[in-house]
Design an enzyme around this catalytic site. Structure first.
Site, PDB file in Angstrom:
ATOM      1  N   CYS A   1      39.551  46.480  27.509  1.00  0.00           N
ATOM      2  CA  CYS A   1      38.564  46.149  26.474  1.00  0.00           C
ATOM      3  C   CYS A   1      38.014  47.481  25.980  1.00  0.00           C
ATOM      4  O   CYS A   1      37.740  48.374  26.794  1.00  0.00           O
ATOM      5  CB  CYS A   1      37.442  45.298  27.079  1.00  0.00           C
ATOM      6  SG  CYS A   1      36.046  45.059  25.957  1.00  0.00           S
TER       7      CYS A   1
ATOM      8  N   HIS B   1      35.270  48.432  25.022  1.00  0.00           N
ATOM      9  CA  HIS B   1      33.928  48.810  25.481  1.00  0.00           C
ATOM     10  C   HIS B   1      33.926  49.409  26.886  1.00  0.00           C
ATOM     11  O   HIS B   1      32.973  50.072  27.267  1.00  0.00           O
ATOM     12  CB  HIS B   1      33.006  47.591  25.466  1.00  0.00           C
ATOM     13  CG  HIS B   1      32.437  47.289  24.118  1.00  0.00           C
ATOM     14  ND1 HIS B   1      33.214  46.921  23.062  1.00  0.00           N
ATOM     15  CD2 HIS B   1      31.164  47.315  23.659  1.00  0.00           C
ATOM     16  CE1 HIS B   1      32.452  46.725  22.003  1.00  0.00           C
ATOM     17  NE2 HIS B   1      31.196  46.954  22.340  1.00  0.00           N
TER      18      HIS B   1
ATOM     19  N   CYS C   1      41.141  47.016  18.996  1.00  0.00           N
ATOM     20  CA  CYS C   1      40.383  45.956  19.668  1.00  0.00           C
ATOM     21  C   CYS C   1      41.395  45.181  20.507  1.00  0.00           C
ATOM     22  O   CYS C   1      42.406  44.707  19.973  1.00  0.00           O
ATOM     23  CB  CYS C   1      39.752  45.047  18.620  1.00  0.00           C
ATOM     24  SG  CYS C   1      38.969  43.555  19.286  1.00  0.00           S
TER      25      CYS C   1
ATOM     26  N   ASP D   1      37.932  47.468  14.681  1.00  0.00           N
ATOM     27  CA  ASP D   1      37.494  46.854  15.946  1.00  0.00           C
ATOM     28  C   ASP D   1      36.420  45.825  15.623  1.00  0.00           C
ATOM     29  O   ASP D   1      35.829  45.841  14.539  1.00  0.00           O
ATOM     30  CB  ASP D   1      36.941  47.916  16.904  1.00  0.00           C
ATOM     31  CG  ASP D   1      36.507  47.330  18.247  1.00  0.00           C
ATOM     32  OD1 ASP D   1      37.124  46.348  18.701  1.00  0.00           O
ATOM     33  OD2 ASP D   1      35.546  47.830  18.843  1.00  0.00           O
ATOM     34  N   SER D   2      36.164  44.953  16.589  1.00  0.00           N
ATOM     35  CA  SER D   2      35.071  43.999  16.414  1.00  0.00           C
ATOM     36  C   SER D   2      33.722  44.722  16.350  1.00  0.00           C
ATOM     37  O   SER D   2      32.755  44.170  15.844  1.00  0.00           O
ATOM     38  CB  SER D   2      35.061  43.016  17.585  1.00  0.00           C
ATOM     39  OG  SER D   2      34.976  43.735  18.809  1.00  0.00           O
TER      40      SER D   2
ATOM     41  N   GLU E   1      26.863  48.260  25.304  1.00  0.00           N
ATOM     42  CA  GLU E   1      26.094  48.508  24.087  1.00  0.00           C
ATOM     43  C   GLU E   1      24.606  48.689  24.367  1.00  0.00           C
ATOM     44  O   GLU E   1      23.867  49.167  23.512  1.00  0.00           O
ATOM     45  CB  GLU E   1      26.292  47.345  23.104  1.00  0.00           C
ATOM     46  CG  GLU E   1      27.706  47.260  22.614  1.00  0.00           C
ATOM     47  CD  GLU E   1      27.807  46.772  21.194  1.00  0.00           C
ATOM     48  OE1 GLU E   1      26.806  46.279  20.656  1.00  0.00           O
ATOM     49  OE2 GLU E   1      28.902  46.882  20.630  1.00  0.00           O
TER      50      GLU E   1
HETATM   51  N1  DGL Z   1      36.538  45.074  21.045  1.00  0.00           N
HETATM   52  C1  DGL Z   1      36.659  43.977  21.967  1.00  0.00           C
HETATM   53  C2  DGL Z   1      37.913  44.149  22.813  1.00  0.00           C
HETATM   54  O1  DGL Z   1      38.429  45.247  22.969  1.00  0.00           O
HETATM   55  C3  DGL Z   1      35.461  43.856  22.876  1.00  0.00           C
HETATM   56  C4  DGL Z   1      34.242  43.318  22.244  1.00  0.00           C
HETATM   57  C5  DGL Z   1      34.379  41.899  21.741  1.00  0.00           C
HETATM   58  O2  DGL Z   1      34.414  40.954  22.553  1.00  0.00           O
HETATM   59  O3  DGL Z   1      34.440  41.770  20.545  1.00  0.00           O
HETATM   60  O4  DGL Z   1      38.392  43.190  23.355  1.00  0.00           O
END
Ligand code: DGL
Length: 276
Positions: free
Chosen positions: A196, A198, A82, A19-20, A162
């Site tokens: 997303c 998050h 992600c 993931d990012s 976060e």
């Molecule tokens: N992990 C990213 C997503 O699910 C969210 C956070 C980001 O923008 O990197 O799209």
């Protein structure tokens, strides 16, 4: 010639999860429950988060670098946990490593939304990149062609998730500001897809922001079930859901915030810093 593999046990089945940042840990948690016989290596590219505001080219570059790193750990399968990377980089990852099964979260999320919705009026909240690229819109239409989809980018909610700020009324106000006027002007929907990684952490705030009767759906459980269905039947699963955590920035922060997403504490010592 001597066969050096004789008598050496094959290592446990290893799933790479990427993931990012730390949001994908909610997908990892679901995977550990659905596929407890695998071991896991989780990579959070926290140094370069957010991906959701970056161009497709940049996200593809980053996602390929993360994949190369996980492949160097000898992963047997890869889960792109992600939404942004799943939306834009999945074909590039799949063609770079045709021998490794690669799973994204967008198609499972779309399937979950279509299963949940009776009226076929579905709303999606996601990052800018996921919304502008139309990934969920396309995936939902592919699943149920009569669907009417409305999508809203909520980039500040990545930061909010976060930040924590538990108990602070600004949290609800921010989610309301994104969701309430948009849904009022979109007509009745019966399903809100959290597109997303998050956003499941903000589930209670979304619940408050949408009219009663609207179902909330995310892709973590569905992805994990689909991955387990694919891999469980054809893999030798002798692992025990152990995880190695890799982060591209600040192990202490990864451990502190990652614990919220994983639903279990992570110690700083469990996190290895890497460069991509
Ligand atoms: N992990 C990213 C997503 O699910 C969210 C956070 C980001 O923008 O990197 O799209």
């Amino acid at each position: 010639l001597s066969d050096t593999s004789v008598g050496r046990a094959k290592p446990d089945f290893l799933v790479g999860v990427f993931d990012s940042g730390v949001g994908g840990l909610s997908v990892l948690q679901a995977l550990r429950k659905q596929l407890p016989g695998a071991n896991y290596v989780y990579l959070g590219d926290t140094a370069r988060l957010p991906y959701g505001t970056k161009s497709d080219r940049t996200v593809i570059d980053y996602a390929l670098q993360a994949t190369h790193h996980l492949v160097s750990h000898d992963v047997d399968a890869l889960v792109v946990a992600c939404n942004t990377a799943s939306s834009v980089a999945l074909p590039a990852i799949q063609s770079a490593y045709p021998g490794i099964p690669v799973f994204g979260v967008v198609d499972p999320g779309a399937r979950a939304a279509c299963r949940a919705s009776r009226t076929r009026r579905i709303a999606v909240v996601a990052t800018e990149s996921t919304v502008l690229g139309g990934a969920y819109q396309k995936a939902i239409f592919a699943e149920c062609s009569s669907a009417r989809v409305t999508a809203r980018a909520c980039p500040l909610l990545v930061t909010l998730a976060e930040e924590g700020w538990m108990g602070n009324p600004l949290r609800q106000a921010l989610v309301d500001a994104y969701v309430k006027p948009w849904l009022r002007s979109s007509g009745a929907v019966d399903t809100l897809l959290l597109g997303c990684t998050h956003f499941p952490l903000l589930g209670a705030l979304f619940r408050q922001a949408v009219p009663a009767g609207v179902q909330l759906v995310d892709s973590a459980e569905t992805t994990a079930r689909e991955v387990a269905g694919e891999l469980g039947s054809r893999s030798r699963l002798t692992g025990s859901a152990q995880v190695r955590f890799l982060s591209t920035d600040d192990a202490a922060r990864f451990a502190r915030i990652g614990g919220w997403f994983l639903g279990a504490p992570i110690s700083e010592q469990q996190v290895t810093l890497i460069d991509l």
